[in-house]
Design a protein around this motif. Structure first.
Motif, PDB file in Angstrom:
ATOM      1  N   SER A  46       6.218   5.007 -11.466  1.00 12.44           N
ATOM      2  CA  SER A  46       6.033   3.929 -10.197  1.00 12.44           C
ATOM      3  C   SER A  46       6.167   4.976  -8.791  1.00 12.44           C
ATOM      4  O   SER A  46       5.809   4.391  -7.809  1.00 12.44           O
ATOM      5  N   ASP A  90       8.814   3.892  -2.086  1.00 12.01           N
ATOM      6  CA  ASP A  90       9.221   3.713  -2.961  1.00 12.01           C
ATOM      7  C   ASP A  90      10.101   2.626  -3.310  1.00 12.01           C
ATOM      8  O   ASP A  90      10.458   1.930  -4.301  1.00 12.01           O
ATOM      9  N   ARG A 128       7.794  -0.140  -4.338  1.00 14.42           N
ATOM     10  CA  ARG A 128       7.078   0.200  -5.589  1.00 14.42           C
ATOM     11  C   ARG A 128       8.184   0.096  -6.676  1.00 14.42           C
ATOM     12  O   ARG A 128       7.844  -0.294  -7.813  1.00 14.42           O
TER      13      ARG A 128
END
Length: 206
Positions: free
Chosen positions: A52, A76, A79
């Motif tokens: 991811s 991030d 995610r």
């Protein structure tokens, strides 16, 4: 004629030399970084984090500057939270630091005055704190009249998205094989109990 050829050769040589000089200059403009992720005991979660993270995926394609690097880190944060929830960790926490500075989603967050020339690679740290693994508490199936489905998930199993979605597909296959070729199976949003660390699932067969 020979003089013209000599001039042409010298011009081409000079252009080739300039092209060679331009390559390292372009590479030097990029901001390299090195990602470190803390140890994650759950192999499923660890794989989800690796798959991811934009920071990890694009590590070999350095950004232009620290602002672009920070943008990857901000992406991030979202995610990796999704990766946590998909793996059954609804109380998990994600912390990302770039060169020791914690990254937040605040667009007005002040940036440290980085001196990129002093470091070959900026250190980027990703810390995942999973929290408790949520379990499936109840599984409700409605509309499957005359069908006795056998799911591969059961009460007490980890509430992992991949397993739940696979169970939906398996349920649909069983209903279709029972003589309902146009059937559909709707997976309702899970009801999450944060106090009990559980999730209730509902499948509706139409």
């Amino acid at each position: 004629e020979w003089l013209a050829q000599l001039v042409c050769i010298r011009v081409m040589t000079a252009l080739g030399a300039l092209a060679l000089l331009a390559v390292p200059t372009q590479a030097a403009d990029k901001l390299s970084y090195d990602v470190k992720v803390n140890t994650i005991a759950d192999a499923n979660l660890g794989a989800a984090v690796q798959a991811s993270s934009t920071l990890i995926e694009l590590q070999e394609r350095p950004p232009e500057d620290v602002t672009s690097l920070r943008a990857r880190a901000v992406e991030d944060l979202d995610r990796l939270q999704k990766a946590l929830r998909s793996s059954g960790y609804y109380d998990g926490q994600v912390d990302i630091k770039v060169d020791g500075q914690e990254i937040t989603t605040d667009l007005h967050q002040p940036l440290t005055a980085y001196d990129d020339s002093t470091k070959k690679k900026l250190p980027v740290g990703i810390t995942i704190t999973p929290g408790p693994l949520y379990e499936i508490r109840n599984i409700a199936i409605t509309g499957a009249d005359g069908v006795k489905p056998k799911l591969k998930i059961k009460k007490g199993d980890p509430a992992r998205a991949a397993d739940i979605i696979a169970a939906r597909r398996d349920l649909l296959d069983q209903v279709m094989q029972a003589g309902h070729p146009f059937a559909q199976v709707d997976l309702k949003p899970a009801v999450v109990d944060h106090a009990a660390h559980t999730a209730d699932l509902a499948f509706a067969v139409d």
